[in-house]
Design an enzyme around this catalytic site. Sequence first.
Site, PDB file in Angstrom:
ATOM      1  N   HIS A 113     -83.092  14.056 -47.943  1.00  0.00           N
ATOM      2  CA  HIS A 113     -82.636  15.263 -48.664  1.00  0.00           C
ATOM      3  C   HIS A 113     -83.721  16.343 -48.519  1.00  0.00           C
ATOM      4  O   HIS A 113     -84.637  16.409 -49.352  1.00  0.00           O
ATOM      5  CB  HIS A 113     -82.517  14.997 -50.162  1.00  0.00           C
ATOM      6  CG  HIS A 113     -81.460  14.059 -50.622  1.00  0.00           C
ATOM      7  ND1 HIS A 113     -80.203  14.463 -51.006  1.00  0.00           N
ATOM      8  CD2 HIS A 113     -81.478  12.719 -50.833  1.00  0.00           C
ATOM      9  CE1 HIS A 113     -79.494  13.421 -51.437  1.00  0.00           C
ATOM     10  NE2 HIS A 113     -80.251  12.352 -51.337  1.00  0.00           N
ATOM     11  N   GLU A 168     -86.955  15.003 -50.889  1.00  0.00           N
ATOM     12  CA  GLU A 168     -86.758  13.615 -51.293  1.00  0.00           C
ATOM     13  C   GLU A 168     -86.241  12.799 -50.117  1.00  0.00           C
ATOM     14  O   GLU A 168     -85.296  13.193 -49.448  1.00  0.00           O
ATOM     15  CB  GLU A 168     -85.737  13.578 -52.438  1.00  0.00           C
ATOM     16  CG  GLU A 168     -85.315  12.189 -52.871  1.00  0.00           C
ATOM     17  CD  GLU A 168     -84.235  12.227 -53.972  1.00  0.00           C
ATOM     18  OE1 GLU A 168     -83.942  13.316 -54.504  1.00  0.00           O
ATOM     19  OE2 GLU A 168     -83.697  11.160 -54.268  1.00  0.00           O
ATOM     20  N   ASP A 211     -84.708   9.258 -49.599  1.00  0.00           N
ATOM     21  CA  ASP A 211     -84.198   8.032 -50.217  1.00  0.00           C
ATOM     22  C   ASP A 211     -84.166   6.909 -49.185  1.00  0.00           C
ATOM     23  O   ASP A 211     -83.258   6.809 -48.385  1.00  0.00           O
ATOM     24  CB  ASP A 211     -82.788   8.265 -50.779  1.00  0.00           C
ATOM     25  CG  ASP A 211     -82.802   9.210 -51.958  1.00  0.00           C
ATOM     26  OD1 ASP A 211     -83.842   9.277 -52.639  1.00  0.00           O
ATOM     27  OD2 ASP A 211     -81.784   9.870 -52.192  1.00  0.00           O
ATOM     28  N   GLU A 217     -81.263   3.160 -51.886  1.00  0.00           N
ATOM     29  CA  GLU A 217     -80.506   3.281 -53.126  1.00  0.00           C
ATOM     30  C   GLU A 217     -79.474   2.183 -53.040  1.00  0.00           C
ATOM     31  O   GLU A 217     -78.658   2.158 -52.105  1.00  0.00           O
ATOM     32  CB  GLU A 217     -79.829   4.627 -53.219  1.00  0.00           C
ATOM     33  CG  GLU A 217     -80.828   5.743 -53.349  1.00  0.00           C
ATOM     34  CD  GLU A 217     -80.157   7.021 -53.769  1.00  0.00           C
ATOM     35  OE1 GLU A 217     -80.190   7.352 -54.958  1.00  0.00           O
ATOM     36  OE2 GLU A 217     -79.589   7.678 -52.887  1.00  0.00           O
TER      37      GLU A 217
END
Length: 448
Positions: A241, A225, A227, A230
């Site tokens: 991640h 993942e 990101d 956010e």
Amino acid sequence: MHTAIRAAVFGLSAGALAQQIGTLTKETHPPLSLTHCTASGCTKEQHSVVLDANWRWVHSTSGSNNCYSGQTWDTTLCPDGATCAKNCAVDGADYSGTYGVTSDGDTLSVTLKTGSNVGSRLYMLGVKGQNYELFDLLNQEFTFDVDVSTLPCGVNGALYFSEMPRDGGLSATNKAGAPYGTGYCDSQCPKDIKFINGKANSDGWVPSSGDKNSGAGPMGACCNEMDIWEANKISTAVTPHPCTKNGLAVCTDDTTCGAAGICDRAGCDFNAYRLGNTSFYGPGKTVDTSSKFTVVTQFITDDGTAAGNLKEIRRLYVQNGKVIGQPKSDITGISGDSITEDFCKAQKSVFGDTNTFDTHGGLKTMGAAFKRGMTLVLSIWDDYTAEMEWLDGVAYPTTADTSKPGVARGTCATGNGAPATVESNSGSATVKYGNIKVGPFGTTYKSS
Ligand SMILES: *[C@@H]1O[C@H](CO)[C@@H](O)[C@H](O)[C@H]1NC(C)=O
């Protein structure tokens, strides 16, 4: 971090085909453009988005009995996960009426709460609408406009990439696939996914203690993942991640689903506030979150080509024609204004966090996931696990000493992000994502 997945939506109409396809509500994917840029100009392509299957009504293939409602599975239709997948269908979605999702073709608006539904998660489809659009951002920049002006403490408007199966995991027991938003996974290895790899997660499903629309099954859906975004109007973080497995990997125990398991759940985050610059991002600050701005994220490789290894993730903002760089860390012992291996090592050490980013392969592994292709995710959510304090709170962990570096993430008082508060006071919170562009560095944005 993405943990909240829920939907309390049950139609009362009849006709359909989890995993089979339901036809009681017509599925019409909201349009959303994707623009490809080069040094000589940009070309807009019409794509669409699809709502995740977890939010959808799941009912018997033969009629309209709920397979799942609130926190529980129907034991007749779902005596076990395999039979459940055979007996149950995911239906079409009323995007605006039920889920608060609308689009003008270039900008997607996503509202936190509409009726009994809370939050949503959508994926960009390819131009034909059959598969997820796959992105490889190495040696490229990814740009979008965002409006977070109505997102309070505790709400997260997230734009990110997950290494989901391109077809949503179509199989003999998943006839729905990407056009119905199946196959989600992320680095938290979420266990609240109702169907994973064509099987219901129903055997041993435990209702959530806080969230009346959710629960957890024995399987978690893990995958790489990235990101990009956010955020709410108070704080923002960019966080890779990595995971040690390629593509969607199912975890089934606390070890493989946990912090030392398949994925780096903590990630290596760049949050300017956490890094000591408390005047950079927020209402009236350098990046003024009371109005729209542009977010540019660059993925730099070690050989300056898309074939190289990811070595750095840089962030720029553009607001009112002004290009604003990510500020440098103000914390002693952590330097830099971008995510690099050195930045991550220093940050983990100074903040006293275990470097699970490194042990899961770091930036190189994140880059390898892009080479295989990742799916664009657009969502809005509130957080039943940690009330989003890790993103915007005055202290996270909430009991930690706020004079310690890394503890303060934003200006939100402890408890302000409680889902009950957020849902009753800020149900109309709406994030807008628009003008999504991809291209070589410097081709997707302009200063004026
Ligand atoms: C925060 O970032 C802004 C923009 O880069 C900069 O002008 C300001 O000096 C920074 N503040 C601190 C305390 O570092």
